[in-house]
Design a protein around this motif. Structure first.
Motif, PDB file in Angstrom:
ATOM      1  N   THR A  10     -35.990 -30.271 -30.353  1.00  0.00           N
ATOM      2  CA  THR A  10     -36.197 -32.045 -30.465  1.00  0.00           C
ATOM      3  C   THR A  10     -35.493 -32.039 -31.485  1.00  0.00           C
ATOM      4  O   THR A  10     -34.975 -31.221 -32.464  1.00  0.00           O
ATOM      5  CB  THR A  10     -37.517 -32.543 -30.454  1.00  0.00           C
ATOM      6  N   SER A  38     -39.125 -35.050 -23.571  1.00  0.00           N
ATOM      7  CA  SER A  38     -39.062 -35.584 -24.883  1.00  0.00           C
ATOM      8  C   SER A  38     -37.922 -34.928 -25.595  1.00  0.00           C
ATOM      9  O   SER A  38     -37.988 -33.645 -25.621  1.00  0.00           O
ATOM     10  CB  SER A  38     -40.517 -35.567 -25.603  1.00  0.00           C
ATOM     11  N   HIS A  39     -37.203 -35.471 -26.570  1.00  0.00           N
ATOM     12  CA  HIS A  39     -36.322 -35.164 -27.252  1.00  0.00           C
ATOM     13  C   HIS A  39     -36.344 -35.367 -28.611  1.00  0.00           C
ATOM     14  O   HIS A  39     -35.369 -35.152 -29.587  1.00  0.00           O
ATOM     15  CB  HIS A  39     -34.739 -35.449 -26.848  1.00  0.00           C
ATOM     16  N   SER A 111     -29.183 -35.156 -28.398  1.00  0.00           N
ATOM     17  CA  SER A 111     -30.302 -34.191 -29.069  1.00  0.00           C
ATOM     18  C   SER A 111     -30.397 -32.944 -28.464  1.00  0.00           C
ATOM     19  O   SER A 111     -30.367 -31.863 -29.157  1.00  0.00           O
ATOM     20  CB  SER A 111     -31.413 -35.108 -28.882  1.00  0.00           C
TER      21      SER A 111
END
Length: 140
Positions: A10, A38-39, A111
């Motif tokens: 991340t 999710s990054h 990301s």
């Protein structure tokens, strides 16, 4: 004040504007909605209130090599009021202080590529438009 380390795969999203809690919630929601994974590692800590690019460069230069962060995304005053939630991407390694804006829709791609070192910060920064905002790569 060393920067926190991002979670595995991340990118660090550092809140620097604390004027509107609802705006911060909206920024996180926009980033999270941009991809199924999710990054971001979100940091909302008042010690970073108003911190600028030069401050970050100074801190990272003083940090031990194993504690240094290569790049960071700032959720600053512009991020909080613009409907596209453009984060300020900051290079802290190769060209310290180089920046560009990243609208939420592009954040997951940037990301992911930066976190696995598939692409360099400069490749995205070089593709930013005249306003300094990354809006994808020109395919033509």
């Amino acid at each position: 004040m060393p920067l926190p380390q991002p979670d595995d795969l991340t990118s660090l999203v550092l809140r620097t504007d604390f004027g509107d809690e609802c705006a911060w919630d909206s920024v996180r929601a926009a980033l999270d909605a941009a991809d199924e994974y999710s990054h971001a590692t979100y940091v909302s800590d008042f010690r970073f209130a108003g911190v600028g690019v030069r401050d970050l460069m100074t801190e990272e230069a003083a940090a031990d090599e194993d504690e240094q962060v290569v790049y960071v995304f700032l959720a600053d005053a512009v991020t909080m009021v613009d409907p596209g939630c453009p984060l300020l991407a900051v290079d802290l390694s190769d060209e310290p202080g180089r920046t560009f804006r990243v609208p939420a829709q592009w954040f997951p791609n940037i990301s992911a590529n930066l976190s696995i070192a598939n692409m360099d910060f400069a490749e995205f920064a070089d593709a930013a438009d005249g306003s300094g905002t990354f809006c994808g790569f020109d395919e033509g």
